[in-house]
Motif scaffolding. Structure first.
Motif, mmCIF file in Angstrom:
data_model
loop_
_atom_site.group_PDB
_atom_site.id
_atom_site.type_symbol
_atom_site.label_atom_id
_atom_site.label_comp_id
_atom_site.label_asym_id
_atom_site.label_seq_id
_atom_site.Cartn_x
_atom_site.Cartn_y
_atom_site.Cartn_z
ATOM 1 N N LEU A 52 0.798 -1.340 -0.004
ATOM 2 C CA LEU A 52 0.080 0.143 -0.052
ATOM 3 C C LEU A 52 0.931 1.265 0.036
ATOM 4 C CD1 LEU A 52 -2.892 0.399 0.130
ATOM 5 C CD2 LEU A 52 -2.879 0.591 2.558
ATOM 6 N N ASN A 53 2.012 1.353 0.786
ATOM 7 C CA ASN A 53 2.865 2.318 0.957
ATOM 8 C C ASN A 53 3.424 2.789 -0.662
ATOM 9 O OD1 ASN A 53 2.394 2.827 3.325
ATOM 10 N ND2 ASN A 53 4.407 1.494 4.283
ATOM 11 N N ASP A 54 3.918 1.573 -1.160
ATOM 12 C CA ASP A 54 4.336 1.997 -2.454
ATOM 13 C C ASP A 54 3.533 2.512 -3.319
ATOM 14 O OD1 ASP A 54 6.615 0.701 -1.839
ATOM 15 O OD2 ASP A 54 6.452 -1.176 -3.203
ATOM 16 N N VAL A 55 2.257 2.163 -3.487
ATOM 17 C CA VAL A 55 1.028 2.790 -4.548
ATOM 18 C C VAL A 55 0.711 4.050 -3.947
ATOM 19 C CG1 VAL A 55 -1.133 2.358 -5.387
ATOM 20 C CG2 VAL A 55 0.379 0.410 -5.120
ATOM 21 N N PHE A 56 0.711 4.250 -2.660
ATOM 22 C CA PHE A 56 0.205 5.590 -1.973
ATOM 23 C C PHE A 56 1.405 6.690 -2.341
ATOM 24 C CE2 PHE A 56 1.090 8.438 1.470
ATOM 25 C CZ PHE A 56 -0.287 9.182 1.271
ATOM 26 N N GLU B 65 2.250 11.334 -8.591
ATOM 27 C CA GLU B 65 1.285 11.722 -9.628
ATOM 28 C C GLU B 65 0.263 12.959 -9.375
ATOM 29 O OE1 GLU B 65 -0.293 8.199 -10.787
ATOM 30 O OE2 GLU B 65 1.565 7.121 -11.347
ATOM 31 N N LEU B 66 -0.333 12.766 -8.038
ATOM 32 C CA LEU B 66 -1.445 13.951 -8.048
ATOM 33 C C LEU B 66 -0.632 15.251 -7.859
ATOM 34 C CD1 LEU B 66 -4.144 14.604 -7.447
ATOM 35 C CD2 LEU B 66 -3.951 14.010 -5.009
ATOM 36 N N THR B 67 0.462 15.029 -7.236
ATOM 37 C CA THR B 67 1.197 16.378 -7.026
ATOM 38 C C THR B 67 1.553 17.063 -8.221
ATOM 39 O OG1 THR B 67 2.046 15.566 -4.956
ATOM 40 C CG2 THR B 67 3.124 17.570 -5.593
ATOM 41 N N ASP B 68 2.034 16.162 -9.083
ATOM 42 C CA ASP B 68 2.465 16.517 -10.581
ATOM 43 C C ASP B 68 1.235 17.035 -11.216
ATOM 44 O OD1 ASP B 68 5.130 15.850 -10.081
ATOM 45 O OD2 ASP B 68 4.828 13.875 -11.249
#
Length: 322
Positions: free
Chosen positions: A150-154, A160-163
């Motif tokens: 979960l940490n990796d995907v998070f 991605e969201l920040t970008d």
């Protein structure tokens, strides 16, 4: 790998947080946030505080003030800082950022799996794009799926969201720059139109003056010949009147002579012939005609009717903007 992803996400979020700092109060922007023509942002309260300080202060010059980030001069209208456009995108990003921090502070209540109520959600199903628990991967619906911690995907999706947020901010700045350029173009169109209308009116005023001068010149020429001819005709009429008066006296003498019965007295009277007018000028036929002063304005009238703007320039403008 988990530590690396988490540190990258934290670094990106820290970088984003720096972009949301007001250059005046050095705190995160407080709504409402205003965007300056130079594309930098300020808290409206901070902008108002800067604008209200005395003109001797560093940023303010009467109805203007300079951006504290780039020193670009900002010209305010009659509304002051309240006439500056709000940057709603930055305000929304601030809300999302604060909500994300709030959610992070309450992550102690980790959600549980709906299929296995005693199991916490601790992995992410890449195939189905949903978070799930370890039992679902071993025995449940996701046993044939690809999963990841979960940490990796998070961390990955946070980056991605920040970008995406950064891209939206950059796009907003570009659109705002275009809007500012369009506003400047509108002002330039108004100013150029006013200038050209003034030039057209000035040109026509000069043309009216030229026409008035030409009219006065031609009228004077007609008046001069009118007076010349009238003086001549009046002089000739005076001569004919004098001749007529002499003839009348001669006629009166002749009638009196005819009544004379004494032949000797009759023969003593000498009558000069008064009917001869050969010594007097005769008015030529058409002397009263003034048609040679008739003006031909056909060419000028056509030229005036064809007055227009430079067609090549206008057609090129229309071709560029159909």
């Amino acid at each position: 790998k988990d530590v690396t992803s988490g540190s990258e996400g934290f670094s990106v979020m820290e970088s984003l947080e720096k972009q949301l700092i007001c250059p005046i109060c050095l705190e995160m922007f407080t709504k409402p946030v205003v965007i300056l023509p130079c594309q930098h942002n300020l808290c409206r309260k901070c902008a108002n505080d800067v604008f209200q300080v005395r003109p001797t202060q560093v940023y303010v010059y009467g109805g203007r003030f300079r951006c504290p980030s780039c020193r670009h001069e900002v010209v305010l209208d009659r509304h002051g800082v309240y006439g500056l456009q709000r940057n709603l995108l930055v305000e929304n990003i601030i809300d999302m950022y604060k909500q994300g921090n709030t959610r992070g502070s309450h992550e102690t209540d980790q959600p549980m799996c709906e299929e296995h109520e005693d199991e916490k959600i601790n992995i992410y199903c890449i195939t189905c794009s949903v978070p799930t628990c370890s039992l679902c991967k071993v025995f449940g619906a996701h046993k044939n799926c690809n999963v990841a911690p979960l940490n990796d995907v998070f961390g990955q999706q946070k980056v991605e969201l920040t970008d995406c947020v950064s891209m939206l901010v950059g796009n907003n700045e570009r659109v705002q720059a275009i809007i500012s350029q369009l506003d400047e173009t509108c002002r330039a169109i108004d100013e150029n139109s006013r200038r050209q209308k003034s030039r057209v009116c000035e040109t026509f005023d000069h043309l009216f003056v030229l026409l008035e001068e030409k009219k006065s010149e031609m009228t004077l020429r007609i008046n001069a010949e009118q007076e010349e001819k009238l003086d001549y005709i009046r002089g000739l009429r005076r001569k004919y009147s004098e001749h007529l008066e002499g003839t009348a006296k001669l006629l009166e003498t002749a009638i009196q002579t005819m009544d004379e019965s004494e032949m000797a007295v009759f023969l003593q009277v000498t009558l000069n012939a008064g009917t001869n007018t050969s010594h007097l000028d005769k008015v030529q036929h058409g002397y009263e005609n003034m048609e040679h002063f008739k003006a031909n304005f056909d060419c000028q009238r056509k030229a005036l009717a064809q007055i227009s703007f430079r067609s090549n320039f206008l057609s090129s403008i229309h071709d560029e903007h159909p």
